[in-house]
Design an enzyme around this catalytic site. Structure first.
Site, PDB file in Angstrom:
ATOM      1  N   SER A  74       0.859  -1.189   0.000  1.00 37.89           N
ATOM      2  CA  SER A  74       0.000   0.000   0.000  1.00 37.89           C
ATOM      3  C   SER A  74       0.896   1.240   0.000  1.00 37.89           C
ATOM      4  O   SER A  74       2.076   1.168   0.360  1.00 37.89           O
ATOM      5  CB  SER A  74      -0.861   0.004   1.272  1.00 37.89           C
ATOM      6  OG  SER A  74      -1.470   1.261   1.472  1.00 37.89           O
ATOM      7  N   TYR A 101      -2.283  -0.939  10.355  1.00 35.86           N
ATOM      8  CA  TYR A 101      -2.340  -1.172   8.910  1.00 35.86           C
ATOM      9  C   TYR A 101      -1.051  -0.698   8.234  1.00 35.86           C
ATOM     10  O   TYR A 101      -0.418  -1.431   7.474  1.00 35.86           O
ATOM     11  CB  TYR A 101      -3.554  -0.472   8.298  1.00 35.86           C
ATOM     12  CG  TYR A 101      -3.682  -0.731   6.820  1.00 35.86           C
ATOM     13  CD1 TYR A 101      -4.090  -1.975   6.359  1.00 35.86           C
ATOM     14  CD2 TYR A 101      -3.360   0.251   5.873  1.00 35.86           C
ATOM     15  CE1 TYR A 101      -4.179  -2.239   4.991  1.00 35.86           C
ATOM     16  CE2 TYR A 101      -3.450  -0.004   4.516  1.00 35.86           C
ATOM     17  CZ  TYR A 101      -3.872  -1.248   4.083  1.00 35.86           C
ATOM     18  OH  TYR A 101      -3.955  -1.516   2.735  1.00 35.86           O
TER      19      TYR A 101
HETATM   20  N1  LIG Z   1      -8.635  -0.318  -1.538  1.00 37.09           N
HETATM   21  C1  LIG Z   1      -7.614   0.429  -1.169  1.00 37.09           C
HETATM   22  O1  LIG Z   1      -7.730   1.674  -1.079  1.00 37.09           O
HETATM   23  C2  LIG Z   1      -6.272  -0.221  -0.923  1.00 37.09           C
HETATM   24  C3  LIG Z   1      -5.145   0.589  -0.980  1.00 37.09           C
HETATM   25  C4  LIG Z   1      -3.903   0.007  -0.766  1.00 37.09           C
HETATM   26  C5  LIG Z   1      -3.796  -1.346  -0.521  1.00 37.09           C
HETATM   27  N2  LIG Z   1      -4.922  -2.119  -0.452  1.00 37.09           N
HETATM   28  C6  LIG Z   1      -4.739  -3.567  -0.200  1.00 37.09           C
HETATM   29  O2  LIG Z   1      -5.278  -4.258  -1.308  1.00 37.09           O
HETATM   30  C7  LIG Z   1      -5.576  -5.601  -0.925  1.00 37.09           C
HETATM   31  C8  LIG Z   1      -6.936  -5.982  -1.470  1.00 37.09           C
HETATM   32  O3  LIG Z   1      -7.932  -5.196  -0.834  1.00 37.09           O
HETATM   33  P1  LIG Z   1      -9.117  -4.485  -1.613  1.00 37.09           P
HETATM   34  O4  LIG Z   1      -8.875  -3.041  -1.575  1.00 37.09           O
HETATM   35  O5  LIG Z   1      -9.345  -5.151  -2.916  1.00 37.09           O
HETATM   36  O6  LIG Z   1     -10.306  -4.736  -0.580  1.00 37.09           O
HETATM   37  P2  LIG Z   1     -11.474  -5.825  -0.551  1.00 37.09           P
HETATM   38  O7  LIG Z   1     -12.380  -5.622  -1.698  1.00 37.09           O
HETATM   39  O8  LIG Z   1     -12.041  -5.724   0.844  1.00 37.09           O
HETATM   40  O9  LIG Z   1     -10.706  -7.219  -0.716  1.00 37.09           O
HETATM   41  C9  LIG Z   1     -10.100  -7.910   0.331  1.00 37.09           C
HETATM   42  C10 LIG Z   1     -10.038  -9.375  -0.023  1.00 37.09           C
HETATM   43  O10 LIG Z   1      -9.386 -10.112   1.031  1.00 37.09           O
HETATM   44  C11 LIG Z   1     -10.195 -11.249   1.342  1.00 37.09           C
HETATM   45  N3  LIG Z   1     -10.001 -11.677   2.733  1.00 37.09           N
HETATM   46  C12 LIG Z   1     -10.204 -10.932   3.854  1.00 37.09           C
HETATM   47  N4  LIG Z   1      -9.976 -11.673   4.942  1.00 37.09           N
HETATM   48  C13 LIG Z   1      -9.611 -12.916   4.506  1.00 37.09           C
HETATM   49  C14 LIG Z   1      -9.245 -14.127   5.161  1.00 37.09           C
HETATM   50  N5  LIG Z   1      -9.178 -14.223   6.500  1.00 37.09           N
HETATM   51  N6  LIG Z   1      -8.968 -15.220   4.409  1.00 37.09           N
HETATM   52  C15 LIG Z   1      -9.051 -15.146   3.041  1.00 37.09           C
HETATM   53  N7  LIG Z   1      -9.359 -14.019   2.376  1.00 37.09           N
HETATM   54  C16 LIG Z   1      -9.638 -12.925   3.102  1.00 37.09           C
HETATM   55  C17 LIG Z   1     -11.614 -10.771   1.087  1.00 37.09           C
HETATM   56  O11 LIG Z   1     -12.485 -11.856   0.830  1.00 37.09           O
HETATM   57  P3  LIG Z   1     -13.484 -12.545   1.878  1.00 37.09           P
HETATM   58  O12 LIG Z   1     -14.089 -11.461   2.718  1.00 37.09           O
HETATM   59  O13 LIG Z   1     -14.461 -13.237   0.976  1.00 37.09           O
HETATM   60  O14 LIG Z   1     -12.647 -13.496   2.650  1.00 37.09           O
HETATM   61  C18 LIG Z   1     -11.423  -9.976  -0.206  1.00 37.09           C
HETATM   62  O15 LIG Z   1     -11.428 -10.844  -1.311  1.00 37.09           O
HETATM   63  C19 LIG Z   1      -5.454  -5.639   0.582  1.00 37.09           C
HETATM   64  O16 LIG Z   1      -4.233  -6.236   0.939  1.00 37.09           O
HETATM   65  C20 LIG Z   1      -5.461  -4.170   0.975  1.00 37.09           C
HETATM   66  O17 LIG Z   1      -4.779  -3.937   2.175  1.00 37.09           O
HETATM   67  C21 LIG Z   1      -6.144  -1.576  -0.653  1.00 37.09           C
END
Ligand SMILES: NC(=O)c1ccc[n+]([C@@H]2O[C@H](COP(=O)([O-])OP(=O)(O)OC[C@H]3O[C@@H](n4cnc5c(N)ncnc54)[C@H](OP(=O)(O)O)[C@@H]3O)[C@@H](O)[C@H]2O)c1
Length: 283
Positions: A161, A174
């Site tokens: 991130s 985080y």
């Molecule tokens: N969106 C942003 O602004 C942003 C910015 C920088 C970095 N990120 C990073 O990007 C990555 C993806 O996040 P996203 O933004 O796409 O958010 P998201 O839509 O909430 O996706 C998160 C994913 O992680 C899965 N997950 C959560 N807990 C889990 C567990 N215990 N076991 C297996 N899977 C699990 C969720 O699926 P289930 O709930 O179905 O398990 C979902 O598929 C993360 O690492 C996040 O920190 C996001």
């Protein structure tokens, strides 16, 4: 001992991609864009393992990706499981070991993760420790379990991130987990360079996914000023092809990544706390 399959690999082995956190957001987008991937040796991907807890979402994605034009599509294998903590490595390692005939990992995307908005002292400690388990321990254990199945040309994408570059007040755990992910990625990239395995840290700023919904426990339903996952993932995959080790897409994000070096990380921790309000249930 690692990367043993470089020496054992033969053409009949299955080529797979593993994506964690694939039920929504950037993980689902990685699955979409990687489902049309051609391997470096000109071969095709046989299977994509999409991993997350929500089985219905994974099945929907699998149907979306396989219901297309009839052109070759890899088998999309939904694996509904909680991969938090050390068990993530045991689960993936166990699935890989069960593959009769052997398997080669073309790309591993360590993407599952979540954030927790709010002060450290007023946020449930179990939830915050779960965050460390999923964002840090799990991708570490999964990578270790996956490495013996990689060969020259294999790739690892770690979703970190923009928060990785700075400490952050009211987002402390985080930012710390993502700083680990960035540092781990670069160390691993140095170790694996001579073996021909590419490693990259994806470091996006806000992206339009379910992230805020989870981090705010439903108080905020949309990531503010979020970029589209399509653009962020496409930029990451192109950066990986070019041999880059860190993917930061937008010029504004690059500028923000540079600020802690200029002013110090404590200063940016205070500024982000005061200026980037992240709502939580405790407010
Ligand atoms: N969106 C942003 O602004 C942003 C910015 C920088 C970095 N990120 C990073 O990007 C990555 C993806 O996040 P996203 O933004 O796409 O958010 P998201 O839509 O909430 O996706 C998160 C994913 O992680 C899965 N997950 C959560 N807990 C889990 C567990 N215990 N076991 C297996 N899977 C699990 C969720 O699926 P289930 O709930 O179905 O398990 C979902 O598929 C993360 O690492 C996040 O920190 C996001």
């Amino acid at each position: 001992m690692l990367l043993l399959n470089i020496f054992k690999y033969n053409k009949s082995m299955k080529k797979i991609i593993i994506i964690t956190g694939a039920s929504s957001g950037m993980g689902a987008e990685f699955a979409r864009q990687l489902s049309v991937r051609k391997c470096e040796d000109g071969g095709k991907i046989d299977e994509i393992w999409i991993i997350a807890r929500r089985e219905d979402r994974l099945k929907e994605l699998s149907a979306e990706l396989t219901g297309g034009s009839g052109a070759f599509v890899p088998l999309i294998k939904p694996i509904a499981v909680d991969i938090g903590g050390r068990k993530g490595g045991e689960i993936i390692g166990g699935l890989l070991a069960k593959e009769a005939g052997g398997v080669v990992i073309d790309t591993l995307v360590n993407n599952a993760g979540f954030g927790t908005y709010g002060r450290f002292d007023s946020t449930d400690i179990k939830w915050q420790l779960d965050e460390i388990d999923l964002n840090v321990t799990s991708p570490t254990a999964i990578t270790w379990a996956a490495l013996p199945y990689m060969e020259r040309g294999s790739r690892i994408i770690n979703t970190a991130s923009l928060a990785a570059f700075s400490a952050m007040g009211c987002f402390a755990i985080y930012a710390a987990t993502k700083a680990y992910m960035l540092s781990f990625t670069l160390g691993l990239a140095a170790e694996l360079h001579s073996k021909g395995v590419k490693v990259i840290a994806l470091c996006p700023g806000p992206v339009d996914t379910e992230f805020s919904q989870v981090a705010s426990e439903g108080v905020r339903n949309k990531v503010l000023h979020g970029k589209k996952p399509y653009a962020v993932v496409r930029h990451c995959l192109r950066s990986l092809e070019k041999g880059k080790k860190i993917a930061v897409m937008a010029p504004k994000w690059k500028f923000k990544a540079f600020l802690p070096r200029l002013f110090g990380r404590y200063f940016t921790a205070k500024v982000t706390m005061l200026t980037e309000k992240r709502p939580s249930k405790k407010d």
